[in-house]
Design an enzyme around this catalytic site. Structure first.
Site, PDB file in Angstrom:
ATOM      1  N   GLU A  13     -13.789   1.572  -9.757  1.00 46.39           N
ATOM      2  CA  GLU A  13     -13.844   0.072 -10.585  1.00 46.39           C
ATOM      3  C   GLU A  13     -14.392   0.422 -11.664  1.00 46.39           C
ATOM      4  O   GLU A  13     -16.009   0.841 -12.141  1.00 46.39           O
ATOM      5  CB  GLU A  13     -15.746  -0.010  -8.835  1.00 46.39           C
ATOM      6  CG  GLU A  13     -14.761  -0.714  -8.162  1.00 46.39           C
ATOM      7  CD  GLU A  13     -14.549  -1.677  -8.197  1.00 46.39           C
ATOM      8  OE1 GLU A  13     -13.822  -2.707  -9.294  1.00 46.39           O
ATOM      9  OE2 GLU A  13     -14.071  -2.375  -7.055  1.00 46.39           O
TER      10      GLU A  13
ATOM     11  N   GLN B 233       0.848  -1.312   0.112  1.00 45.14           N
ATOM     12  CA  GLN B 233      -0.140   0.463  -0.217  1.00 45.14           C
ATOM     13  C   GLN B 233       0.842   1.557  -0.191  1.00 45.14           C
ATOM     14  O   GLN B 233       0.887   2.365  -0.726  1.00 45.14           O
ATOM     15  CB  GLN B 233      -0.766   0.055   1.499  1.00 45.14           C
ATOM     16  CG  GLN B 233      -1.635  -1.150   1.024  1.00 45.14           C
ATOM     17  CD  GLN B 233      -3.100  -1.503   2.582  1.00 45.14           C
ATOM     18  OE1 GLN B 233      -2.368  -1.466   3.616  1.00 45.14           O
ATOM     19  NE2 GLN B 233      -4.541  -2.159   2.535  1.00 45.14           N
TER      20      GLN B 233
END
Length: 195
Positions: free
Chosen positions: A146, A33
């Protein structure tokens, strides 16, 4: 403040709090991350294909919050495939802002369901992706979540409406994140980035 401005990973690990299953908690970034957030800072154009539940939306939200705090007069447009996802993205960004110490918070001029504006001239707007989501809005930073799941009937029109604004600027940024969903516009962008 100087260290936070220079390093969004330090900012995230030291001050970013987000909603977890146990409530609002200080974020603890994993190595991958941290690498992704550094990539967001060091590259204007980012395309991240990732599995579910790795924190891609949280990382993006933390980075967008950092960007809004340490820049002036910039517009961020966050879009997603459906309204609930779009609202969740903005809620993650708001969570970071609401839980910052006072010395890092910019003054908030307006805080609406789908937008925020700050006294440093920055603002963030969240919209569901449609053919005209970006029309009439100067975009300095575009976040698309998305992306592979956006309706294929209008993703081309949306991309054509927003990309000229981004491409014409020397400082604009794009972050695209998604789980895979077959061969579509996200696949094309991701594949071209690899090439």
């Amino acid at each position: 403040i100087k260290r936070c401005k220079a390093d969004p990973v330090y900012f995230a690990n030291k001050y970013a709090q987000v909603m977890t299953e146990e409530g609002i908690q200080q974020i603890k970034l994993r190595d991958y991350q941290e690498e992704i957030i550094r990539s967001f800072k060091n590259n204007r154009f980012n395309c991240l294909m990732a599995s579910r539940q790795i924190g891609k939306t949280v990382m993006s939200g933390v980075f967008i919050a950092w960007y809004l705090i340490f820049h002036t007069d910039k517009n961020v447009l966050a879009v997603a495939n459906i309204a609930s996802t779009t609202k969740e993205v903005l809620d993650k960004i708001k969570s970071v802002f609401e839980n910052l110490p006072f010395f890092l918070k910019p003054g908030c001029i307006s805080n609406n369901v789908m937008s925020m504006k700050f006294d440093n001239g920055c603002r963030v707007m969240a919209k569901t992706t449609t053919k005209s989501s970006s029309i009439g809005f100067t975009v300095h930073f575009l976040y698309m979540d998305e992306f592979a799941h956006i309706n294929p009937n209008f993703i081309g029109s949306f991309f054509k409406s927003v990309y000229p604004t981004i491409a014409a600027s020397k400082i604009s940024r794009i972050i695209i994140t998604s789980t895979p969903n077959g061969q579509n516009k996200f696949y094309d962008i991701y594949h071209d980035a690899l090439e």
